[in-house]
Design a protein around this motif. Structure first.
Motif, PDB file in Angstrom:
ATOM      1  N   SER A 264      -4.198   5.802   1.997  1.00 15.93           N
ATOM      2  CA  SER A 264      -3.446   4.734   1.324  1.00 15.93           C
ATOM      3  C   SER A 264      -4.206   4.192   0.110  1.00 15.93           C
ATOM      4  CB  SER A 264      -3.121   3.630   2.326  1.00 15.93           C
ATOM      5  OG  SER A 264      -4.045   2.595   2.265  1.00 15.93           O
ATOM      6  N   HIS A 265      -3.439   3.723  -0.855  1.00 15.04           N
ATOM      7  CA  HIS A 265      -4.009   3.090  -2.054  1.00 15.04           C
ATOM      8  C   HIS A 265      -3.312   1.751  -2.260  1.00 15.04           C
ATOM      9  CE1 HIS A 265      -6.215   6.655  -3.386  1.00 15.04           C
ATOM     10  NE2 HIS A 265      -5.150   7.368  -3.086  1.00 15.04           N
ATOM     11  N   HIS A 266      -4.054   0.772  -2.856  1.00 15.82           N
ATOM     12  CA  HIS A 266      -3.458  -0.549  -3.144  1.00 15.82           C
ATOM     13  C   HIS A 266      -2.343  -0.426  -4.184  1.00 15.82           C
ATOM     14  CE1 HIS A 266      -7.372  -1.894  -1.700  1.00 15.82           C
ATOM     15  NE2 HIS A 266      -6.872  -3.092  -1.578  1.00 15.82           N
TER      16      HIS A 266
ATOM     17  N   GLY B 194      -0.949   0.287 -10.089  1.00 17.02           N
ATOM     18  CA  GLY B 194      -1.555   1.286  -9.202  1.00 17.02           C
ATOM     19  C   GLY B 194      -0.643   2.492  -9.045  1.00 17.02           C
TER      20      GLY B 194
ATOM     21  N   TYR C  64       0.834  -1.218   0.000  1.00 20.18           N
ATOM     22  CA  TYR C  64       0.000   0.000   0.000  1.00 20.18           C
ATOM     23  C   TYR C  64       0.866   1.264   0.000  1.00 20.18           C
ATOM     24  CZ  TYR C  64      -3.495  -3.334   1.581  1.00 20.18           C
ATOM     25  OH  TYR C  64      -4.336  -4.425   1.669  1.00 20.18           O
TER      26      TYR C  64
ATOM     27  N   HIS D  64       2.146   9.890  -0.098  1.00 15.72           N
ATOM     28  CA  HIS D  64       1.211  10.924  -0.548  1.00 15.72           C
ATOM     29  C   HIS D  64       1.831  12.321  -0.417  1.00 15.72           C
ATOM     30  CE1 HIS D  64      -2.579   8.199  -0.329  1.00 15.72           C
ATOM     31  NE2 HIS D  64      -1.503   7.538  -0.696  1.00 15.72           N
TER      32      HIS D  64
ATOM     33  N   TYR E 193      -8.679  12.409  -4.229  1.00 12.66           N
ATOM     34  CA  TYR E 193      -9.156  11.838  -2.962  1.00 12.66           C
ATOM     35  C   TYR E 193      -8.211  12.218  -1.820  1.00 12.66           C
ATOM     36  CZ  TYR E 193     -11.287   8.954  -6.609  1.00 12.66           C
ATOM     37  OH  TYR E 193     -11.928   8.532  -7.739  1.00 12.66           O
TER      38      TYR E 193
ATOM     39  N   LYS F  59      -4.931  10.490  -8.311  1.00 14.09           N
ATOM     40  CA  LYS F  59      -5.641   9.872  -7.174  1.00 14.09           C
ATOM     41  C   LYS F  59      -5.468  10.736  -5.925  1.00 14.09           C
ATOM     42  CE  LYS F  59      -4.417   5.242  -8.095  1.00 14.09           C
ATOM     43  NZ  LYS F  59      -4.155   3.904  -7.648  1.00 14.09           N
TER      44      LYS F  59
ATOM     45  N   LYS G  22      -8.036  10.126   1.506  1.00 20.48           N
ATOM     46  CA  LYS G  22      -7.498   8.749   1.556  1.00 20.48           C
ATOM     47  C   LYS G  22      -6.032   8.758   1.963  1.00 20.48           C
ATOM     48  CE  LYS G  22     -10.176   5.546  -0.963  1.00 20.48           C
ATOM     49  NZ  LYS G  22     -10.037   4.355  -1.771  1.00 20.48           N
TER      50      LYS G  22
END
Ligand SMILES: Cc1cc2nc3c(=O)[nH]c(=O)nc-3n(C[C@H](O)[C@H](O)[C@H](O)COP(=O)(O)OP(=O)(O)OC[C@H]3O[C@@H](n4cnc5c(N)ncnc54)[C@H](O)[C@@H]3O)c2cc1C
Length: 598
Positions: A294-296, A313, A248, A254, A289, A285, A292
């Motif tokens: 975390s992202h996969h 991703g 992740y 980020h 967002y 992303k 958020k």
């Protein structure tokens, strides 16, 4: 080399390969011209075929005699049915592939195909006479005479690669762009071109990954092949599946991206064209967002014989050093070493409102477009269109009616109806949610829906079709609980009794709903099939608004059903056209009977 062919295919990507094979297999003398024969059917992005709704399309291509499913079975390194915890209507097969092997196997298919030549060159212009295609010019100055051309140029037309603030010409990284053909498509074929963009992810060395910090993603225990013609048991025995891994992004990742958005080529102002909303860059992303944390990130092997690993991703247009920092902030990738950086690419495409449902251009006869040039994104979307364009170029030359797949019989029909009717303002990809009849157009029954078509156009052999008929009869017996008719040793291969039982089980599960759906389809069929003449004059219908007339004239819908799906069209507009068509029909019949009586 002979310089006269019935069909010329420009480009040997996923669309071009299916187009060339379909045309040659239907008996037409075909040539495929491509910039680099070492990159036939290359996967420049994700090393995977299939997935949600895309897997259904691969099964459909296969059921009609296309190539993608068979090649995937033999180049796949992990097979999984996605959505398997949900209903069978949305089960979607997906395979991670050895991308080099995929390309080699597809090249071999082209090389071994009779009626098909391959030429490494650049198509620079089209020769058009009286709005009909009659040839193609290549970079070395020669002309190839032909009756039909299929353009499948992907991301290469005036391709520009962006990497942070840097940009340069290229159709993909380390491959040159095609700089001449756009001008001819516009000036000789009368097409308007626009720009789209897409991004890809960095690739890293597997030896620099700490997999102990990630979650293993295994393939299915009992994998299922894509192709209806793959012998399941022997295929399973020979398959050695590799694992994928899940990690992740985190607040540090980020922050690195968020603090540097202005340095990315994705930043507004640098690459102005639209990118696919459903494969957004990490920059997009994080901007879209902000809540958020975390992202996969799926960590996917690119082949059996390479250390390269794909970071699904992490699509990005950030400069090199920031890509490295961003990657090293992720668990398991602290020491990851990049082999290839991610980048963005911008390219010319042609609005698909300029083609009919057979994929032939409205401005130039016998010129077909398919794949990314029509504004779609994805290997499967490209291959589906390539197959249909190859078949339709062949049918046109043979003087036969085109293959127009319906929305209620295939995802491919939905794709083509959507893009030719509504156009798009961002790259189009397929989803199950686009299919109103998804209970009946499942991945398991692609053969039942489409193999008759494949056989009728000559792409499914009589031998395979006979076996299929045996299988279809077995299904009926199982459905009626009349299994005494089925000999215990009946050879249904490549189909099987196991598959037949599963098929009937799925059908019975949905039977009630499918009946309701069929009633709806039959009700709509009347409109769906009601033809609108190609020269229907919308300007003469006073009761249509100027805007509506313009929309209809741009799309030129071929049926009332298609007209009803044109963007911003109201039911009252459809009623008006239907009345006019009826009136025209009455007047025509009256004239005929007057002539007959006089
Ligand atoms: C950087 C990048 C990122 C991508 N990201 C995604 C993504 O996020 N999601 C996704 O689904 N898809 C993505 N793709 C898109 C995916 O690669 C395409 O959708 C798919 O490959 C399109 O297939 P195609 O057959 O239309 O074109 P391509 O596979 O691009 O093939 C085009 C072929 O045409 C040839 N060619 C071009 N012009 C000429 C000419 N004038 N003369 C002769 N030959 C010519 C080329 O050599 C090539 O063989 C990405 C592609 C790239 C390059």
């Amino acid at each position: 080399m002979e310089r006269k062919y019935q069909v010329v295919v420009i480009g040997a990507g996923h669309a071009g390969c299916e187009a060339a094979l379909a045309s040659a297999r239907m008996g037409l003398k075909t040539i495929v011209i491509t910039l680099n024969v070492d990159s036939i059917a290359r996967m420049p992005c994700n090393p995977a075929i299939g997935g949600i709704a895309k897997g259904q399309m691969v099964r459909e291509i296969d059921a009609m005699g296309g190539e993608m499913g068979w090649i995937t079975d033999h180049a796949g390194l992990q097979f999984k049915i996605l959505n398997s915890s949900r209903g069978p209507a949305v089960w979607s097969p997906r395979a991670q592939c050895d991308k080099e092997l995929y390309s080699v196997l597809m090249s071999k298919s082209l090389q071994n195909q009779s009626n098909l030549d391959i030429l490494q060159s650049e198509a620079t212009s089209l020769i058009v006479k009286n709005r009909k295609i009659c040839g193609v010019k290549i970079l070395t100055g020669q002309t190839i005479e032909t009756e039909a051309v299929i353009v499948t140029t992907g991301t290469f037309l005036k391709g520009t690669i962006h990497l942070g603030k840097m940009y340069f010409e290229g159709g993909r990284f380390n491959e040159r762009s095609a700089s001449y053909l756009s001008k001819s498509l516009a000036e000789d074929a009368g097409l308007k071109l626009a720009r789209f963009k897409t991004t890809t992810t960095p690739r890293i060395n597997t030896l620099s990954i700490d997999y102990s910090k990630m979650t293993e993603q295994l393939g299915d225990e009992k994998p299922k092949p894509f192709s209806h013609f793959t012998e399941v048991e022997s295929w399973r025995k020979n398959l050695k599946q590799l694992s994928c891994w899940l990690t992740y992004t985190n607040p540090t990742t980020h922050k690195i991206v968020g603090d540097n958005l202005g340095l990315s080529s994705i930043d507004i102002g640098k690459v102005n064209s639209k990118s696919p909303r459903y494969c957004p860059a990490i920059e997009e992303k994080i901007e879209r967002y902000p809540e958020k944390t975390s992202h996969h990130i799926f960590v996917e092997p690119e082949g059996y014989n390479t250390n390269e690993v794909y970071l699904n991703g992490l699509y990005t247009g950030l400069p090199f050093d920031l890509q490295q920092q961003m990657i090293n902030s992720i668990a398991g990738l602290e020491n990851a070493r990049v082999i290839r950086y991610g980048y963005a690419i911008e390219y010319d495409y042609s609005s698909p409102l300029q083609i009919t449902k057979s994929l032939e251009t409205k401005t130039c006869q016998n010129l077909f477009l398919s794949g990314q040039i029509n504004g779609t994104t994805g290997y499967e979307e490209a291959a589906s269109q390539g197959f249909v364009a190859g078949v339709n170029a062949a049918l046109k030359i043979l003087g036969k009616d085109p293959l127009i797949l319906k929305r209620n019989e295939s995802y491919i029909g939905i794709l083509i109806d959507d893009i030719t009717t509504r156009g798009m303002d961002e790259p189009y990809r397929m989803f199950t949610s686009r299919a109103e009849y998804r209970l009946s157009i499942r991945n398991d029954n692609a053969d039942l829906r489409l193999i008759d078509i494949g056989h009728s156009i000559g792409l499914i052999s009589d031998k395979a079709y006979k076996k299929f008929e045996l299988y279809r009869n077995t299904l009926k017996d199982i459905y009626n609980n009349d299994t005494n008719n089925i000999p215990a040793d009946q050879d249904l291969s490549p189909w099987s009794l196991e598959k037949a039982k599963e098929e009937v089980y799925i059908y019975k599960k949905y039977e009630g709903y499918i009946e309701i759906q069929d009633k709806m389809v039959n009700k709509m069929k009347k409109n769906e099939d009601k033809k609108i003449p190609a020269d229907f004059d919308y300007t003469k219908i006073d009761s249509l608004s100027a805007e509506t007339k313009q929309r209809f004239m741009q799309v030129r819908p071929q049926t009332i059903g298609q007209a009803s799906r044109v963007h911003a069209i109201k039911p009252s507009d459809i009623a008006i056209i239907t009345i006019h068509l009826e009136k025209q029909k009455k007047e025509r019949n009256q004239k005929i009977s007057e002539k007959h009586n006089s």
